[in-house]
Design an enzyme around this catalytic site. Structure first.
Site, short mmCIF file in Angstrom:
data_model
loop_
_atom_site.label_atom_id
_atom_site.label_comp_id
_atom_site.label_asym_id
_atom_site.label_seq_id
_atom_site.Cartn_x
_atom_site.Cartn_y
_atom_site.Cartn_z
N ASN A 41 -24.67 -12.55 18.18
CA ASN A 41 -23.64 -11.89 17.37
C ASN A 41 -23.55 -10.44 17.82
O ASN A 41 -23.95 -9.52 17.11
CB ASN A 41 -24.01 -11.98 15.88
CG ASN A 41 -22.96 -11.36 14.98
OD1 ASN A 41 -21.77 -11.37 15.30
ND2 ASN A 41 -23.38 -10.81 13.87
N CYS A 95 -1.22 7.02 5.98
CA CYS A 95 -2.33 6.28 6.60
C CYS A 95 -1.76 5.04 7.25
O CYS A 95 -1.09 4.24 6.60
CB CYS A 95 -3.39 5.91 5.57
SG CYS A 95 -4.74 4.90 6.26
N CYS A 148 -16.69 -10.54 17.28
CA CYS A 148 -15.62 -9.78 16.64
C CYS A 148 -14.57 -9.35 17.66
O CYS A 148 -13.67 -8.58 17.33
CB CYS A 148 -16.18 -8.56 15.91
SG CYS A 148 -17.03 -7.39 17.00
N CYS A 190 -4.39 0.38 8.65
CA CYS A 190 -4.15 -1.06 8.55
C CYS A 190 -2.83 -1.38 9.25
O CYS A 190 -1.76 -1.33 8.65
CB CYS A 190 -4.10 -1.48 7.08
SG CYS A 190 -5.67 -1.28 6.21
N CYS A 204 0.85 -1.20 0.00
CA CYS A 204 0.00 0.00 0.00
C CYS A 204 0.89 1.24 0.00
O CYS A 204 1.68 1.45 0.93
CB CYS A 204 -0.91 0.00 1.22
SG CYS A 204 -1.88 1.52 1.42
#
Length: 383
Positions: A315, A11, A342, A14, A3
């Site tokens: 969930n 950025c 998650c 991530c 990237c």
């Protein structure tokens, strides 16, 4: 995945960018196993729990929803994030977004300038357009939402709708969301739908779900398809006659697990999500399926013992189901629980509160490549 934004330091969202993908997945699996260690021991040791191989994702172009901050000026708008000085950083070619979104973001940036929409200046607290939110369906259709501070530019947006659809013909749902407050949230409560079509069709295998503007949907379509398939396989194995899907969203687990003769109820606080779920069930001709807008914990606490299902799917958001609901499940007669999480940290805490429900199967799904986040799904059965 490589990237340019990450390599240039503009950025760092991530956080695992540059780490070999196989290592990312292995680290997530090992971390989840370590966090669930106590639950595994309580279930009879490592040999008593079946850990299925982790489900992987495409490394890039996987994210079906982009939440882009609008910055810069009318003449030179940016779509991306803000830097430490609250200035816009343009990420219109973000590589983790699906191809359709990658193609749409430059078009939307040009449209913002051509339509004269005024980017919101966070530091100065002036301007109108705060975010542009884009979701792509598996069939390549788009939902585009413009988050505005006020109704001031709503007439201009209405006037330019035709121009937007000419340059972005796959934008089948276009809305304006109104967020008048100056606070760190992405959207406000009021949504103005500008197109005739109000929902985006999300087709996952044989199941089509309708997504409304303010409804949650898993951000990785490829992995979400496998998540629902895995949960449905486990549910069919224990073959419950009745089931609840708590925190059901637009009905992903409910619609995939619906079977003739099985009573299924989906519970979700978002009324928009429930509208979507009902529409999907109606169009699919499903019988024995019911959806209601309610708080998951309150719904459970109010239920009569004779009305309890054999299996419950949960969930929840990152905070988990919490002490009240996990204690209720522990003390109830519910025989099986499918818990999709998650956040393995809160998953481990919730499982510790339910010792009577033995962990039987577990699987890690890499829903969020290039980041430290993951999805884990587990099957629990009463001892």
């Amino acid at each position: 995945m490589q990237c340019d934004y990450f390599d240039r330091g503009v950025c760092r969202s991530c956080t695992l960018m540059g780490q070999p993908y196989a290592e990312q997945v292995l680290d997530k699996e090992l971390r989840t196993r370590e966090l669930l260690h106590d639950a595994v021991e309580a279930s009879g040791g490592p040999g008593s729990v079946e850990w299925l191989p982790a489900i992987t994702s495409p490394e890039a172009a996987y994210r079906n929803k982009a939440k882009m901050v609008v910055g810069g000026t009318v003449q030179q708008p940016t779509v991306g994030i803000l830097d430490h000085r609250q200035r816009g950083v343009d990420l219109r070619h973000c590589g983790i977004c699906t191809p359709g979104i990658q193609q749409a973001l430059p078009v939307l940036a040009d449209f913002i300038g051509d339509a004269g929409l005024i980017p919101y200046d966070v530091a100065a607290r002036r301007g109108e357009l705060k975010y542009v939110l884009v979701t792509e369906s598996p069939d390549g259709e788009l939902m585009v939402r413009f988050v505005l501070r006020s109704e001031g530019q709503l007439p201009r947006l209405r006037q330019q709708l035709g121009a937007l659809q000419r340059v972005l013909p796959n934008a089948v749902v276009v809305t304006a969301n109104l967020l008048p407050e100056h606070k760190a949230v992405t959207e406000g409560e009021r949504e103005v739908v500008l197109t005739d079509q109000e929902t985006l069709s999300m087709r996952l295998g044989d199941v089509t779900m309708h997504l409304r503007p303010q409804s949650f949907f898993q951000t990785n379509t490829t992995v979400a398809t496998q998540l629902y398939a895995q949960a449905s396989t486990w549910i069919d194995e224990v073959s419950p006659a009745s089931m609840w899907d708590l925190y059901c969203g637009v009905g992903g687990f409910t619609l995939h697990a619906a079977r003739p003769g099985r009573s299924v109820t989906g519970i979700e606080t978002s009324r928009e999500a429930i509208r979507s779920a009902k529409q999907s069930a109606r169009e699919a001709g499903l019988e024995g399926v019911r959806f209601a807008a309610d708080d998951a914990t309150e719904h459970a606490l109010r239920s009569r013992p004779e009305a309890l299902p054999e299996l419950v799917v949960v969930n929840p958001p990152r905070r988990g189901i919490g002490e009240t609901l996990s204690t209720w499940l522990e003390e109830s007669d519910v025989q099986h629980v499918v818990y999709s999480s998650c956040n393995p940290v809160t998953l481990a805490k919730d499982l510790a509160r339910m010792p009577s429900l033995r962990l039987r199967r577990a699987r890690v799904l890499d829903m969020f490549p290039q980041t430290g986040h993951l999805e884990a799904v587990t099957l629990l059965s009463r001892r």
